[in-house]
Write an enzyme that holds these catalytic residues in place. Structure first.
Site, PDB file in Angstrom:
ATOM      1  N   ASN A 102       1.061  -1.176  -0.036  1.00 54.37           N
ATOM      2  CA  ASN A 102      -0.036   0.133   0.060  1.00 54.37           C
ATOM      3  C   ASN A 102       1.081   1.319   0.309  1.00 54.37           C
ATOM      4  O   ASN A 102       1.598   1.582   1.138  1.00 54.37           O
ATOM      5  CB  ASN A 102      -0.915  -0.148   1.181  1.00 54.37           C
ATOM      6  CG  ASN A 102      -1.600   1.217   1.574  1.00 54.37           C
ATOM      7  OD1 ASN A 102      -1.872   2.091   0.815  1.00 54.37           O
ATOM      8  ND2 ASN A 102      -2.299   1.481   2.629  1.00 54.37           N
ATOM      9  N   LYS A 106       0.032   4.177  -0.181  1.00 51.46           N
ATOM     10  CA  LYS A 106      -0.582   5.494   0.556  1.00 51.46           C
ATOM     11  C   LYS A 106      -0.179   6.607  -0.575  1.00 51.46           C
ATOM     12  O   LYS A 106      -0.531   6.552  -1.683  1.00 51.46           O
ATOM     13  CB  LYS A 106      -0.081   5.628   1.867  1.00 51.46           C
ATOM     14  CG  LYS A 106      -0.148   4.494   2.782  1.00 51.46           C
ATOM     15  CD  LYS A 106       0.169   4.670   4.074  1.00 51.46           C
ATOM     16  CE  LYS A 106       0.111   3.110   4.682  1.00 51.46           C
ATOM     17  NZ  LYS A 106       0.219   3.318   6.517  1.00 51.46           N
ATOM     18  N   HIS A 135      -9.333   1.191   5.460  1.00 55.51           N
ATOM     19  CA  HIS A 135      -8.167   1.259   5.949  1.00 55.51           C
ATOM     20  C   HIS A 135      -8.309   2.252   7.046  1.00 55.51           C
ATOM     21  O   HIS A 135      -9.039   3.177   7.071  1.00 55.51           O
ATOM     22  CB  HIS A 135      -7.202   1.899   5.002  1.00 55.51           C
ATOM     23  CG  HIS A 135      -5.578   1.855   5.536  1.00 55.51           C
ATOM     24  ND1 HIS A 135      -5.217   2.769   6.504  1.00 55.51           N
ATOM     25  CD2 HIS A 135      -4.770   0.999   5.355  1.00 55.51           C
ATOM     26  CE1 HIS A 135      -4.250   2.458   6.845  1.00 55.51           C
ATOM     27  NE2 HIS A 135      -3.747   1.415   6.047  1.00 55.51           N
ATOM     28  N   GLU A 156      -6.659   4.636   8.178  1.00 53.81           N
ATOM     29  CA  GLU A 156      -6.393   6.188   7.881  1.00 53.81           C
ATOM     30  C   GLU A 156      -7.645   6.716   7.362  1.00 53.81           C
ATOM     31  O   GLU A 156      -7.807   7.791   7.601  1.00 53.81           O
ATOM     32  CB  GLU A 156      -5.241   5.958   7.083  1.00 53.81           C
ATOM     33  CG  GLU A 156      -3.928   5.840   7.977  1.00 53.81           C
ATOM     34  CD  GLU A 156      -2.814   5.457   7.049  1.00 53.81           C
ATOM     35  OE1 GLU A 156      -2.908   5.638   5.645  1.00 53.81           O
ATOM     36  OE2 GLU A 156      -1.719   5.061   7.471  1.00 53.81           O
ATOM     37  N   GLU A 189      -5.010  -4.879  10.802  1.00 56.54           N
ATOM     38  CA  GLU A 189      -4.275  -3.990  11.162  1.00 56.54           C
ATOM     39  C   GLU A 189      -4.319  -3.194  12.105  1.00 56.54           C
ATOM     40  O   GLU A 189      -5.267  -2.296  12.267  1.00 56.54           O
ATOM     41  CB  GLU A 189      -4.078  -2.980   9.801  1.00 56.54           C
ATOM     42  CG  GLU A 189      -3.796  -3.711   8.645  1.00 56.54           C
ATOM     43  CD  GLU A 189      -3.279  -2.635   7.553  1.00 56.54           C
ATOM     44  OE1 GLU A 189      -2.454  -3.135   6.900  1.00 56.54           O
ATOM     45  OE2 GLU A 189      -4.029  -1.640   7.252  1.00 56.54           O
ATOM     46  N   GLY A 196       2.807   2.024  11.051  1.00 56.04           N
ATOM     47  CA  GLY A 196       3.838   3.233  10.793  1.00 56.04           C
ATOM     48  C   GLY A 196       4.349   3.461  11.900  1.00 56.04           C
ATOM     49  O   GLY A 196       5.333   4.373  11.958  1.00 56.04           O
ATOM     50  N   SER A 243       3.486  -2.255  10.279  1.00 52.53           N
ATOM     51  CA  SER A 243       4.880  -2.204  10.438  1.00 52.53           C
ATOM     52  C   SER A 243       5.744  -3.658   9.906  1.00 52.53           C
ATOM     53  O   SER A 243       6.433  -4.115  10.690  1.00 52.53           O
ATOM     54  CB  SER A 243       5.413  -2.076  11.888  1.00 52.53           C
ATOM     55  OG  SER A 243       4.923  -0.584  12.073  1.00 52.53           O
TER      56      SER A 243
HETATM   57  P1  PGA Z   1       3.050   0.219   7.562  1.00 53.96           P
HETATM   58  O1  PGA Z   1       1.567   0.324   6.939  1.00 53.96           O
HETATM   59  O2  PGA Z   1       3.730  -0.959   7.209  1.00 53.96           O
HETATM   60  O3  PGA Z   1       3.905   1.617   7.053  1.00 53.96           O
HETATM   61  O4  PGA Z   1       3.131   0.083   9.030  1.00 53.96           O
HETATM   62  C1  PGA Z   1       0.734  -0.579   7.088  1.00 53.96           C
HETATM   63  C2  PGA Z   1      -0.443  -0.186   6.369  1.00 53.96           C
HETATM   64  O5  PGA Z   1      -1.045   1.128   6.696  1.00 53.96           O
HETATM   65  O6  PGA Z   1      -1.250  -1.009   5.360  1.00 53.96           O
END
Ligand code: PGA
Length: 248
Positions: A9, A11, A92, A94, A162, A168, A208
């Site tokens: 992803n 983003k 997601h 976010e 997640e 992140g 992560s």
């Molecule tokens: P990350 O993000 O691997 O940077 O922690 C995972 C995600 O949001 O899908």
């Protein structure tokens, strides 16, 4: 029987020059035919990504839940499909947090993705406060019941667990926490969709994931792959995760 999927992803990162990273990623996908590889760049890069690497599976990061309409700035699942995307991430954290997307909205988006002939990659996960309060498994079970459509099939829906606090942050849950949560999600899917469908739907882990921890995470029971954010941005970090999945 569930093939492992390593999904990236991107983003809101990347530009056309960044698509050069796809060359080595596509090469790794070809070299490891036993697993599935997917990259989800920003939607404006879907068609250019496919022009550069036509054999690589490319997905989107969001879609509107309506097939069309007066929704300025939005893109429908069918439009993404027409650009060549085969998968779309929905729900997601976010977007659940910043765009106030509810379980009902996430479910509607997955239905519209399936109707457009795409696979919906449905994200669920608890916040840090919810985990501290001992509510993580209840929260995630509720998200599965609310966000996954009853029409889900193993070839139309993939779930990604997640934990919000792991995204992140460089933090990951313990092996036992991942094992326990994925077993809980498996049980919720079987209860909602029946044993045959619920046991065949893939459940990814995200948050992560890196070359350093991928082997350990991907070996856990009911972890059928990974949704990778930051470490999917470069082939140097993403390819070792693909190789780790293939080695299991
Ligand atoms: P990350 O993000 O691997 O940077 O922690 C995972 C995600 O949001 O899908």
């Amino acid at each position: 029987m569930r093939r492992k999927l390593i999904a990236g992803n991107w983003k809101m990162y990347g530009d056309r020059a960044h698509l050069a990273e796809l060359d080595a990623i596509a090469e790794a996908a070809r070299a490891n035919p036993g697993i599935d590889v997917l990259v989800c760049p920003p939607s404006v890069l879907i068609a250019p990504a496919l022009a550069r690497q036509p054999g690589l599976a490319i997905g989107a990061q969001n879609c509107h839940d309506a097939p069309e309409g007066p929704y300025t700035g939005s893109v429908s699942a069918a439009m993404l499909r027409e650009c060549g995307a085969t998968h779309v991430i929905v729900g997601h954290s976010e977007r659940r947090a910043a765009q106030h997307e509810t379980d009902a909205k996430v479910r509607a988006k997955s239905k519209s993705a399936i109707a457009a002939g795409m696979v919906a990659l449905v994200c669920v996960g608890e916040t840090e406060a919810e985990r501290r309060a001992g509510e993580a498994e209840d929260i995630v079970t509720g998200q599965i019941f609310g966000s996954v459509t009853k029409y889900a099939q193993p070839d139309t829906v993939i779930v990604s667990y997640e934990p919000v606090w792991a995204i992140g942050s460089g933090l990951t849950p313990s092996i036992e926490e991942v094992r326990s949560m994925h077993a809980t999600i498996r049980a919720a899917l079987c209860s909602k969709l029946g044993e045959a469908i619920g046991s065949a739907i893939r459940i990814l882990y995200g948050g992560s994931v890196s070359a350093a921890n991928a082997s350990e995470l991907l070996a856990i029971e009911n972890v059928d792959g990974a949704l990778v954010g930051r470490a999917s941005l470069t082939a140097a970090q993403f390819v070792p995760i693909i190789e780790a999945a293939a080695a299991i």
